[in-house]
Design a protein around this motif. Structure first.
Motif, PDB file in Angstrom:
ATOM      1  N   GLY A 287      26.330  46.095   9.221  1.00  0.00           N
ATOM      2  CA  GLY A 287      25.428  47.187   8.843  1.00  0.00           C
ATOM      3  C   GLY A 287      26.181  48.486   8.556  1.00  0.00           C
ATOM      4  O   GLY A 287      26.983  48.938   9.389  1.00  0.00           O
ATOM      5  N   ALA A 288      25.936  49.057   7.373  1.00  0.00           N
ATOM      6  CA  ALA A 288      26.587  50.325   6.995  1.00  0.00           C
ATOM      7  C   ALA A 288      25.592  51.477   7.037  1.00  0.00           C
ATOM      8  O   ALA A 288      25.509  52.294   6.126  1.00  0.00           O
ATOM      9  CB  ALA A 288      27.241  50.205   5.625  1.00  0.00           C
ATOM     10  N   GLY A 289      24.777  51.514   8.101  1.00  0.00           N
ATOM     11  CA  GLY A 289      23.939  52.689   8.371  1.00  0.00           C
ATOM     12  C   GLY A 289      24.756  53.638   9.240  1.00  0.00           C
ATOM     13  O   GLY A 289      25.952  53.413   9.485  1.00  0.00           O
ATOM     14  N   PRO A 290      24.127  54.714   9.746  1.00  0.00           N
ATOM     15  CA  PRO A 290      24.847  55.664  10.589  1.00  0.00           C
ATOM     16  C   PRO A 290      25.564  55.017  11.778  1.00  0.00           C
ATOM     17  O   PRO A 290      26.702  55.384  12.086  1.00  0.00           O
ATOM     18  CB  PRO A 290      23.739  56.612  11.065  1.00  0.00           C
ATOM     19  CG  PRO A 290      22.733  56.561   9.957  1.00  0.00           C
ATOM     20  CD  PRO A 290      22.753  55.156   9.450  1.00  0.00           C
TER      21      PRO A 290
ATOM     22  N   THR B 232      30.707  53.634  14.008  1.00  0.00           N
ATOM     23  CA  THR B 232      31.559  52.733  14.802  1.00  0.00           C
ATOM     24  C   THR B 232      32.913  52.585  14.100  1.00  0.00           C
ATOM     25  O   THR B 232      33.979  52.750  14.715  1.00  0.00           O
ATOM     26  CB  THR B 232      30.909  51.329  14.923  1.00  0.00           C
ATOM     27  OG1 THR B 232      29.589  51.470  15.420  1.00  0.00           O
ATOM     28  CG2 THR B 232      31.713  50.417  15.820  1.00  0.00           C
ATOM     29  N   ALA B 233      32.868  52.278  12.783  1.00  0.00           N
ATOM     30  CA  ALA B 233      34.114  52.049  12.042  1.00  0.00           C
ATOM     31  C   ALA B 233      34.954  53.333  11.989  1.00  0.00           C
ATOM     32  O   ALA B 233      36.182  53.290  12.098  1.00  0.00           O
ATOM     33  CB  ALA B 233      33.781  51.560  10.636  1.00  0.00           C
ATOM     34  N   TYR B 234      34.277  54.471  11.843  1.00  0.00           N
ATOM     35  CA  TYR B 234      34.980  55.756  11.737  1.00  0.00           C
ATOM     36  C   TYR B 234      35.706  56.076  13.057  1.00  0.00           C
ATOM     37  O   TYR B 234      36.852  56.509  13.069  1.00  0.00           O
ATOM     38  CB  TYR B 234      33.950  56.837  11.397  1.00  0.00           C
ATOM     39  CG  TYR B 234      34.535  58.170  11.046  1.00  0.00           C
ATOM     40  CD1 TYR B 234      35.188  58.364   9.830  1.00  0.00           C
ATOM     41  CD2 TYR B 234      34.434  59.249  11.919  1.00  0.00           C
ATOM     42  CE1 TYR B 234      35.727  59.605   9.503  1.00  0.00           C
ATOM     43  CE2 TYR B 234      34.968  60.484  11.603  1.00  0.00           C
ATOM     44  CZ  TYR B 234      35.610  60.665  10.393  1.00  0.00           C
ATOM     45  OH  TYR B 234      36.139  61.888  10.073  1.00  0.00           O
TER      46      TYR B 234
ATOM     47  N   GLN C 190      28.930  43.662  20.669  1.00  0.00           N
ATOM     48  CA  GLN C 190      28.080  44.766  21.144  1.00  0.00           C
ATOM     49  C   GLN C 190      27.040  45.056  20.069  1.00  0.00           C
ATOM     50  O   GLN C 190      27.297  44.862  18.879  1.00  0.00           O
ATOM     51  CB  GLN C 190      28.904  46.031  21.353  1.00  0.00           C
ATOM     52  CG  GLN C 190      29.974  45.921  22.415  1.00  0.00           C
ATOM     53  CD  GLN C 190      30.731  47.250  22.545  1.00  0.00           C
ATOM     54  OE1 GLN C 190      30.271  48.179  23.185  1.00  0.00           O
ATOM     55  NE2 GLN C 190      31.897  47.327  21.927  1.00  0.00           N
ATOM     56  N   THR C 191      25.875  45.531  20.498  1.00  0.00           N
ATOM     57  CA  THR C 191      24.867  45.935  19.517  1.00  0.00           C
ATOM     58  C   THR C 191      24.677  47.445  19.610  1.00  0.00           C
ATOM     59  O   THR C 191      24.813  48.044  20.688  1.00  0.00           O
ATOM     60  CB  THR C 191      23.520  45.209  19.725  1.00  0.00           C
ATOM     61  OG1 THR C 191      23.005  45.592  20.987  1.00  0.00           O
ATOM     62  CG2 THR C 191      23.677  43.710  19.654  1.00  0.00           C
ATOM     63  N   VAL C 192      24.402  48.043  18.458  1.00  0.00           N
ATOM     64  CA  VAL C 192      24.301  49.512  18.375  1.00  0.00           C
ATOM     65  C   VAL C 192      23.144  49.907  17.464  1.00  0.00           C
ATOM     66  O   VAL C 192      22.598  49.075  16.728  1.00  0.00           O
ATOM     67  CB  VAL C 192      25.603  50.127  17.796  1.00  0.00           C
ATOM     68  CG1 VAL C 192      26.771  49.970  18.740  1.00  0.00           C
ATOM     69  CG2 VAL C 192      25.939  49.545  16.420  1.00  0.00           C
ATOM     70  N   GLY C 193      22.785  51.198  17.505  1.00  0.00           N
ATOM     71  CA  GLY C 193      21.882  51.772  16.508  1.00  0.00           C
ATOM     72  C   GLY C 193      20.416  51.705  16.869  1.00  0.00           C
ATOM     73  O   GLY C 193      20.040  51.597  18.035  1.00  0.00           O
ATOM     74  N   ARG C 194      19.599  51.771  15.869  1.00  0.00           N
ATOM     75  CA  ARG C 194      18.151  51.882  16.037  1.00  0.00           C
ATOM     76  C   ARG C 194      17.547  50.487  16.210  1.00  0.00           C
ATOM     77  O   ARG C 194      17.136  50.104  17.298  1.00  0.00           O
ATOM     78  CB  ARG C 194      17.581  52.585  14.802  1.00  0.00           C
ATOM     79  CG  ARG C 194      16.082  52.811  14.801  1.00  0.00           C
ATOM     80  CD  ARG C 194      15.778  53.765  13.680  1.00  0.00           C
ATOM     81  NE  ARG C 194      14.410  53.887  13.266  1.00  0.00           N
ATOM     82  CZ  ARG C 194      13.670  54.991  13.438  1.00  0.00           C
ATOM     83  NH1 ARG C 194      14.149  56.005  14.100  1.00  0.00           N
ATOM     84  NH2 ARG C 194      12.448  55.068  12.957  1.00  0.00           N
ATOM     85  N   ASN C 195      17.588  49.679  15.167  1.00  0.00           N
ATOM     86  CA  ASN C 195      17.048  48.333  15.316  1.00  0.00           C
ATOM     87  C   ASN C 195      18.003  47.432  16.085  1.00  0.00           C
ATOM     88  O   ASN C 195      17.599  46.420  16.648  1.00  0.00           O
ATOM     89  CB  ASN C 195      16.742  47.733  13.944  1.00  0.00           C
ATOM     90  CG  ASN C 195      15.513  48.381  13.328  1.00  0.00           C
ATOM     91  OD1 ASN C 195      14.655  48.897  14.050  1.00  0.00           O
ATOM     92  ND2 ASN C 195      15.426  48.380  12.010  1.00  0.00           N
ATOM     93  N   GLY C 196      19.283  47.799  16.115  1.00  0.00           N
ATOM     94  CA  GLY C 196      20.273  47.010  16.862  1.00  0.00           C
ATOM     95  C   GLY C 196      19.995  47.032  18.359  1.00  0.00           C
ATOM     96  O   GLY C 196      20.368  46.113  19.086  1.00  0.00           O
TER      97      GLY C 196
ATOM     98  N   ASP D 189      21.529  60.817  15.295  1.00  0.00           N
ATOM     99  CA  ASP D 189      22.536  61.243  16.278  1.00  0.00           C
ATOM    100  C   ASP D 189      22.710  60.208  17.388  1.00  0.00           C
ATOM    101  O   ASP D 189      23.827  59.828  17.736  1.00  0.00           O
ATOM    102  CB  ASP D 189      22.201  62.635  16.846  1.00  0.00           C
ATOM    103  CG  ASP D 189      20.879  62.707  17.575  1.00  0.00           C
ATOM    104  OD1 ASP D 189      19.988  61.870  17.295  1.00  0.00           O
ATOM    105  OD2 ASP D 189      20.712  63.601  18.433  1.00  0.00           O
ATOM    106  N   HIS D 190      21.595  59.707  17.912  1.00  0.00           N
ATOM    107  CA  HIS D 190      21.716  58.717  18.985  1.00  0.00           C
ATOM    108  C   HIS D 190      22.230  57.389  18.447  1.00  0.00           C
ATOM    109  O   HIS D 190      22.977  56.680  19.129  1.00  0.00           O
ATOM    110  CB  HIS D 190      20.378  58.547  19.712  1.00  0.00           C
ATOM    111  CG  HIS D 190      20.067  59.705  20.614  1.00  0.00           C
ATOM    112  ND1 HIS D 190      18.907  60.426  20.522  1.00  0.00           N
ATOM    113  CD2 HIS D 190      20.785  60.288  21.604  1.00  0.00           C
ATOM    114  CE1 HIS D 190      18.920  61.393  21.438  1.00  0.00           C
ATOM    115  NE2 HIS D 190      20.046  61.325  22.099  1.00  0.00           N
ATOM    116  N   SER D 191      21.840  57.056  17.200  1.00  0.00           N
ATOM    117  CA  SER D 191      22.364  55.824  16.590  1.00  0.00           C
ATOM    118  C   SER D 191      23.885  55.944  16.492  1.00  0.00           C
ATOM    119  O   SER D 191      24.626  55.001  16.798  1.00  0.00           O
ATOM    120  CB  SER D 191      21.779  55.620  15.192  1.00  0.00           C
ATOM    121  OG  SER D 191      20.372  55.613  15.251  1.00  0.00           O
ATOM    122  N   MET D 192      24.354  57.128  16.068  1.00  0.00           N
ATOM    123  CA  MET D 192      25.802  57.342  15.917  1.00  0.00           C
ATOM    124  C   MET D 192      26.509  57.294  17.265  1.00  0.00           C
ATOM    125  O   MET D 192      27.602  56.742  17.395  1.00  0.00           O
ATOM    126  CB  MET D 192      26.055  58.699  15.262  1.00  0.00           C
ATOM    127  CG  MET D 192      25.613  58.774  13.816  1.00  0.00           C
ATOM    128  SD  MET D 192      25.668  60.476  13.229  1.00  0.00           S
ATOM    129  CE  MET D 192      27.426  60.831  13.258  1.00  0.00           C
TER     130      MET D 192
END
Ligand SMILES: Cc1cc2nc3c(=O)[nH]c(=O)nc-3n(C[C@H](O)[C@H](O)[C@H](O)COP(=O)(O)OP(=O)(O)OC[C@H]3O[C@@H](n4cnc5c(N)ncnc54)[C@H](O)[C@@H]3O)c2cc1C
Length: 488
Positions: free
Chosen positions: A8-11, A16-18, A423-429, A437-440
């Protein structure tokens, strides 16, 4: 082989990659769509740029504000905010202002609201389980009915009594009616304890070319350091063995199979779909819990209007029950660069729907006609001024907090913890009503966990604070990097 494969390339995924890049680790980001940004993308229609909704960049977390400034630099603008509620052919200031609300409701209705508020405060309900109990208990039934019920039911598509009180607690916990009235009448800008109250936020940050500009810039910075983002790659299978993910498989837009392997995996794809993609499959009770997660879908009808000015707001909440639209965005008021021609206005009409609704399948022309008709009905736009339009559909825009979601998420979480390099991250993750901001932040934490930190990604945004309210003590205004959920 990259160190980390990010889905996923959302925020969340891009952050994460950044962060991994800063920590010296390589990544490959896989994105199902043809463009980056996820729900925070910017769509370009003949030079008219628009968001999925409107994306204010607002955070109480200094680290996130620093990241935004670092990624976008001078294209990150500070913009004035005006947003109002449209109800019964009148505009009400939002956040509510006492004088304006009184004038709009009329003395008689205002007195009834006051009485109903007093009744609610004198007889508070001990255990609010639903959104309705929670809000009516704090503001009184009449105010709840006018200012919360219609809009909330448009957004969620279910009665307020079926929405968990968690959602209200997360969004409006600290919004005290008394504080709002006090602020409106005697605004000193300071509370009793000397804190600066910025409850009624009247400015926000926004990229010059819309939120997608942030995520396009982030993608470029990753690519410059050899960390690619692969668009048009939808992950459909996650192979695992002995408690580790070994490989993810996807499909390109052309239907060709592709696969990626890394040492670690971070997923921001919807939790329900991730569980369904596991190979070998998750146990039956885990799959059953995944099927209980629900999402609200969303579509926006964009009208190009042959007028330089339509209304001065960035956005208007449409509480009027006679129309289906829930909100209208006016993108040139977010940033003048969102329109290619200042004599034109682009309006984003927001409809909250289920993808199973008939309306979801209407062709674009019919949706544009509906939007034009509803704008005329509200007296906002003359249909003869509408010269063009377009539609964007966004599935799973909102993870739903219904009465069973917490238990389902807990089951999925404990199962996923058996896969040590995922690991899972983000809104729907995470199935959490996270803003950017919280997703990031969950992405920052996931990256740091890979290099040995022990953050609890699931604890981000459980502090139940209202997005509209920011209390800045002198210490936090000074750039303190302390952030919630950080253990290491
Ligand atoms: C109407 C609306 C208004 C909003 N307003 C604001 C606001 O004002 N301010 C704010 O900060 N936030 C706002 N938000 C929230 C913000 O959009 C989200 O918090 C943010 O986009 C979530 O980031 P994410 O990376 O977790 O998820 P997403 O943005 O959903 O990104 C996930 C990405 O994963 C991709 N993906 C999914 N499945 C797969 C797969 N199988 N394989 C590969 N890729 C996949 C998706 O295509 C998507 O690009 C708003 C949201 C909505 C719906």
């Amino acid at each position: 082989m990259p160190d980390v494969v990010v889905i996923g390339a959302g925020p969340a995924g891009l952050t994460t990659a950044y962060e991994l890049q800063k920590l010296g680790l390589s990544s490959a980001v896989l994105e199902a769509d043809h463009q980056v940004g996820g729900i925070s993308r910017t769509v370009d229609y003949h030079g008219f740029r628009f968001d999925i909704g409107g994306h204010r960049f607002f955070s109480k977390v200094p680290l996130i504000n620093e990241l935004w400034d670092e990624i976008l630099g001078e294209d990150f603008l500070l913009r004035p905010r005006l947003s109002r509620i449209y109800y019964k052919n009148r505009f009400f200031d939002y956040p509510l202002k006492a004088g304006n609300a009184l004038a709009g409701l009329g003395l008689f209705e205002a007195a009834r609201c006051g009485l109903s508020y007093a009744r609610a405060r004198l007889r508070p309900s001990a255990d609010a389980k639903s959104f309705e109990d929670w809000v009516a208990g704090r503001f009184g039934y009449r105010l709840y009915n006018i200012f919360f019920k219609t809009y909330t039911e448009k957004v969620w598509g279910i009665p307020c009594r079926d929405i968990s009180a968690d959602w209200a607690a997360q969004r409006i916990k600290n919004l005290s009616l008394w504080e709002a009235v006090r602020h409106a009448l005697f605004s000193s800008g300071k509370s009793k304890d000397g804190q600066v109250i910025t409850t009624l936020i009247d400015e926000f940050k926004y990229p010059r070319l819309g939120p997608g500009q942030m995520w396009e810039a982030c993608t470029r910075r990753l690519a410059e350091q050899g960390n690619p983002t692969h668009c048009d790659v939808a992950v459909t299978r996650v192979r695992h063995a002995r408690g580790q993910v070994e490989c993810v498989y996807g499909q390109t837009a052309a239907g060709e199979p592709t696969e990626f392997a890394g040492q670690h995996y971070v997923s921001s794809m919807p939790l329900r779909e991730l569980i369904r993609a596991l190979d070998p499959p998750a146990p039956a009770q885990v799959l059953e819990a995944a099927s209980r997660l629900r999402y609200r879908d969303y579509l926006t009808v964009v009208l190009i209007v042959k007028r330089a000015e339509v209304f001065p707001d960035n956005w208007v909440y449409v509480h009027s029950p006679e129309v289906r639209m829930g909100r209208i965005q006016n993108y040139k008021n977010w940033s003048p660069a969102m329109v290619p021609d200042p004599s034109r206005t682009s309006l984003g009409l927001e409809y909250f729907v289920w993808e199973t609704d008939e309306m979801w399948r209407w062709d674009d022309r019919r949706l544009i006609e509906l939007g034009t008709h509803e704008c005329a009905q509200l007296g906002l736009v003359d249909p003869r001024d509408v010269e063009d339009g377009t539609v964007v559909r966004m599935k799973k825009a909102y993870p739903i907090y219904d009465h069973g979601y917490q238990e389902a998420v807990a089951t999925l979480r404990s199962y996923l913890e058996t896969l040590s390099n995922l690991q899972t991250v983000g809104r729907n993750g995470l199935h959490r009503y996270n803003n950017q901001d919280h997703s990031m932040l969950t992405g920052v934490y996931a990256a740091e966990n890979i290099t040995g930190a022990r953050h609890d990604v699931w604890s981000v945004n459980t502090e139940q604070e209202y997005h509209e309210e920011q209390r800045q003590t002198d210490a936090s205004a000074g750039g303190d990097r302390q952030v919630p959920g950080r253990r290491a």
